[in-house]
Design a protein around this motif. Structure first.
Motif, short mmCIF file in Angstrom:
data_model
loop_
_atom_site.label_atom_id
_atom_site.label_comp_id
_atom_site.label_asym_id
_atom_site.label_seq_id
_atom_site.Cartn_x
_atom_site.Cartn_y
_atom_site.Cartn_z
N ILE A 247 0.83 -1.21 0.00
CA ILE A 247 0.00 0.00 0.00
C ILE A 247 0.87 1.25 0.00
O ILE A 247 0.56 2.26 -0.65
N ASN A 248 1.99 1.20 0.71
CA ASN A 248 2.88 2.35 0.77
C ASN A 248 3.62 2.58 -0.54
O ASN A 248 3.72 3.71 -1.04
N SER A 249 4.17 1.50 -1.11
CA SER A 249 5.05 1.63 -2.27
C SER A 249 4.30 1.70 -3.60
O SER A 249 4.61 2.52 -4.46
N VAL A 250 3.30 0.83 -3.78
CA VAL A 250 2.58 0.77 -5.06
C VAL A 250 1.42 1.74 -5.11
O VAL A 250 1.22 2.44 -6.11
N LEU A 251 0.65 1.78 -4.01
CA LEU A 251 -0.53 2.66 -4.00
C LEU A 251 -0.22 4.06 -3.49
O LEU A 251 -1.05 4.97 -3.60
N GLY A 252 0.98 4.25 -2.92
CA GLY A 252 1.43 5.59 -2.52
C GLY A 252 0.69 6.22 -1.37
O GLY A 252 0.52 7.44 -1.32
N LYS A 253 0.25 5.42 -0.39
CA LYS A 253 -0.47 5.95 0.76
C LYS A 253 0.49 6.27 1.91
O LYS A 253 1.49 5.57 2.12
N GLY B 280 -2.70 -9.06 -8.97
CA GLY B 280 -1.39 -8.90 -9.59
C GLY B 280 -1.43 -8.16 -10.93
O GLY B 280 -0.38 -7.72 -11.41
N TYR B 281 -2.61 -8.03 -11.53
CA TYR B 281 -2.72 -7.39 -12.84
C TYR B 281 -3.28 -5.97 -12.76
O TYR B 281 -3.56 -5.35 -13.78
N LEU B 282 -3.42 -5.45 -11.55
CA LEU B 282 -3.89 -4.07 -11.40
C LEU B 282 -2.73 -3.09 -11.56
O LEU B 282 -1.57 -3.42 -11.31
N GLN B 283 -3.06 -1.87 -11.94
CA GLN B 283 -2.09 -0.81 -12.08
C GLN B 283 -2.14 0.12 -10.86
O GLN B 283 -3.14 0.13 -10.12
N PRO B 284 -1.08 0.90 -10.62
CA PRO B 284 -1.04 1.77 -9.44
C PRO B 284 -2.21 2.74 -9.33
O PRO B 284 -2.59 3.14 -8.23
N ASP B 285 -2.82 3.14 -10.48
CA ASP B 285 -3.94 4.08 -10.42
C ASP B 285 -5.27 3.39 -10.10
O ASP B 285 -6.32 4.05 -10.04
N GLN B 286 -5.25 2.08 -9.88
CA GLN B 286 -6.46 1.33 -9.53
C GLN B 286 -6.44 0.97 -8.04
O GLN B 286 -6.77 -0.15 -7.65
N GLY B 287 -6.06 1.94 -7.23
CA GLY B 287 -5.89 1.71 -5.80
C GLY B 287 -7.16 1.25 -5.09
O GLY B 287 -7.11 0.35 -4.24
N ASP B 288 -8.30 1.85 -5.45
CA ASP B 288 -9.56 1.47 -4.77
C ASP B 288 -9.91 0.01 -5.05
O ASP B 288 -10.33 -0.73 -4.15
#
Length: 487
Positions: A286-292, A353-361
Motif C-alpha cells: 500500500i505504501n510503495s505501489v498505492l502511494g499511501k 497482480g494485474y492491477l495498475q497503481p492508479d487502480q488503488g480502490d
C-alpha cells in the motif's frame, strides 16, 4: 476376555447445553489473549515502515537505513523461534495443562514487547532479530495449547464455532494493531508506542487469566456442575480416558503415516503461505505501489482484517447450527467451508497482480475480499485436527503449525528477493500469483484426501484380560456340586 473402551465423538441427537456458559468465558479470555499475541506479532509490519521512513510518521525518532533483504530477515526472525517449540508444546500442554502454558506465553511475550524499542536503540537490527526470535519461542506454544484447551472445553456440537471464536482473536488483534499503529507512529510517542500498548495490555490479561483460566472443566472452580457434566458427557470423558489422554505415549508412527493428517499439514502450509505473505507485505504494498502515507496505510491495511473478523462472527452461528442440526456430516461441512475459504481468494489474488497503481480502490477491495473470505477456511482445515484425534489435539496442532510456519519464514524471504523494487507492479504480480497457486493446490488435496473421521490411533488400546484356567473352573464346578448334594 477383551474389553474395548470407546466413546463416541459424534454429535448427540439433541444438544442440551445452555446458550451461554462458563465455557464461553474461557473462549472469550482465550480469544482476547490470542488477539494480544497477534498484536505483538504484527505490530512490526507497520512499525518497520515508520522506522525506515520517519518522514511519513514522527521525524523526531531515528530513521534506520535497512535494505529490503534486512527487512525480510527481521520480519522472518519471529517465525524462526516460533516453529521450534510447536511439536513439544502439544505434549507440554497435555502434561502441565493449557492454563499454565498460555499464561507464560502471554506474560513473556508482553515483557519482550515492552523492551523492544530499547533493544533496537542498543543493538540495531541484529538485537531486534534476536528479541523477535525469543518472542517467537514464547508464542510457539500458543496454538497447541489452545487446541488442547478446546479439546477439553468445547462440546462436540459446538466444536467448530467455539474454536473459530478463539481464532477470531487473531483478526481482532490484527485489526486493532493495524488500525491504531498509524496514529501511534505519528504521535509524540512514535513507533515505540506500537510495542508498549500491547505489552501493557498483555500483562493485564495475564492477571485475568490467572484468576478465571482453567485447563479443563474439572479444574475450574467457577463452572456449574450441570455445565461440567454436559461438556464431559458430550466429549465422553471419564477417569480412564482422561488419564489415557494425559499419560499415553504419542503414536508417532501412526500419525506420520496417516494420509488425512499429511493432507492437513499440506493444506495448512499452503494457507499459511498466502496468509503471511499478505499480512507482512500489505503495508509495504500500500505504501510503495498505492502511494499511501503511514496513517491511511494503517487504516487500509486493517480493513481486510476488519472484514475478516466480521465475517467470522457471522459464520460461527451458521456453522454451529449446521453441526447441531446434522444437515451435513462433518467431512462434507469441512470441505465446503475449506473450498470457499481457499478457492475464492485464488481468483482475487491473481486479479490483484494485474492491477495498475492508479487502480488503488479496486486493489483495496480485492485485498479485503481475499483476506476476509479466507476466514471461512477456519471451519474447515483449522478444526480438522480435533476431528482426527481429540486426545492428541495439541500434539497434532503443534506438528501442523510447525510445518506451516516454515512457510511463514520462507514467504517474506521470497518477497524480499523477488520484490527488489517495491514500486514494480510486475514483481508484485509474481508474489500474488504464487500465493494463489498455493491456495488452490492446498484445497485440491484436502478435497481428495481429507476427512473428519476420527482415526483409530486416537483411542486407548484394547484392554485384554486373561481367561481363567480351565482347571480352576472345573475345581469350582466340583465344589458347587458337593454343596448341592449336601443340601
Amino acid at each position: 476376555m477383551v474389553t474395548t473402551r470407546r466413546f463416541s465423538l459424534e454429535p448427540s441427537g439433541k444438544f442440551k447445553g445452555k446458550t451461554i456458559g462458563f465455557r464461553h468465558l474461557q473462549c472469550l479470555l482465550i480469544s482476547l489473549g490470542f488477539s494480544l499475541l497477534f498484536a505483538m506479532r504484527v505490530n512490526l509490519s507497520v512499525a518497520i515502515v515508520a522506522m525506515m521512513d520517519n518522514k511519513g510518521s514522527n521525524p523526531d525518532f531515528t530513521e534506520y537505513h535497512w535494505s529490503q533483504q534486512t527487512k525480510s530477515h527481521i520480519l522472518s526472525s519471529f517465525f524462526c523461534g516460533y516453529i521450534l517449540v510447536q511439536i513439544p508444546a502439544g505434549g507440554w500442554a497435555r502434561r502441565f495443562g493449557g492454563r499454565l502454558l498460555l499464561l507464560l506465553s502471554v506474560t513473556l511475550s508482553s515483557i519482550f514487547a515492552l523492551i523492544t524499542p530499547l533493544s533496537v536503540s542498543l543493538g540495531g537490527w541484529q538485537l531486534l532479530c534476536m528479541l523477535r526470535f525469543c518472542q517467537g519461542l514464547c508464542q510457539g506454544v500458543t496454538l497447541p495449547t489452545i487446541a488442547t484447551l478446546m479439546s477439553k472445553w468445547a462440546p462436540i456440537e459446538e466444536r467448530s464455532a467455539l474454536q473459530t471464536y478463539c481464532y477470531s482473536g487473531a483478526q481482532l488483534g490484527i485489526v486493532v494493531m493495524l488500525a491504531t499503529s498509524g496514529v501511534l507512529c505519528s504521535s509524540s510517542w512514535g513507533w515505540p508506542s506500537t510495542f508498549y500498548l500491547p505489552g501493557l495490555l498483555g500483562l493485564a490479561w495475564s492477571c485475568l487469566w490467572l484468576v478465571f483460566g482453567a485447563s479443563t472443566p474439572r479444574h475450574c472452580k467457577h463452572i456449574s456442575a450441570g455445565e461440567r457434566a454436559m461438556i464431559e458427557e458430550s466429549l465422553g470423558h471419564d477417569t480412564k480416558s482422561a488419564e489415557f489422554a494425559k499419560t499415553h505415549a504419542v503414536p508417532w508412527k501412526q500419525i506420520f503415516t496417516s494420509k488425512p493428517f499429511l493432507v492437513l499439514i499440506f493444506n495448512h502450509c499452503t494457507n499459511n503461505w498466502c496468509f503471511w505473505t499478505l499480512l507482512t507485505q500489505i503495508p509495504s504494498y500500500i505504501n510503495s505501489v498505492l502511494g499511501k502515507d503511514i496513517k491511511s496505510n494503517a487504516l487500509l491495511s486493517s480493513l481486510p482484517y476488519i472484514a475478516m473478523l466480521a465475517l467470522s462472527m457471522i459464520c460461527c452461528p451458521l456453522a454451529s447450527w449446521l453441526e447441531k442440526s446434522k444437515l451435513l456430516n462433518a467431512t462434507v461441512s469441512r470441505k465446503i467451508f475449506n473450498t470457499i475459504g481457499q478457492w475464492i481468494p485464488v481468483v482475487t489474488l491473481v486479479s490483484l497482480g494485474y492491477l495498475q497503481p492508479d487502480q488503488g480502490d479496486l486493489a483495496i477491495i480485492l485485498l479485503t475480499v481475499t483476506v476476509a473470505i479466507n476466514t471461512i477456511g477456519h471451519f474447515g482445515y483449522a478444526v480438522n485436527h480435533l476431528d482426527l484425534a481429540p486426545n492428541f489435539a495439541g500434539t497434532l496442532m503443534g506438528i501442523v503449525n510447525c510445518s506451516a510456519n516454515v512457510m511463514s519464514i520462507i514467504a517474506p524471504l521470497v518477497v524480499g528477493y523477488i520484490v527488489t523494487d517495491t514500486t514494480n507492479v510486475y514483481q508484485w504480480r509474481i508474489i500474488f500469483t504464487v500465493a494463489g497457486g498455493m491456495s488452490f493446490s492446498g484445497n485440491l488435496m484436502f478435497l481428495i484426501f481429507g476427512t473428519a473421521k476420527q482415526q483409530p490411533w486416537n483411542n486407548p488400546p484394547q484392554i485384554v484380560q486373561e481367561a481363567e484356567p480351565l482347571k480352576s473352573l472345573s475345581v469350582d464346578a466340583e465344589k458347587l456340586e458337593k454343596v448341592q448334594e449336601k443340601v
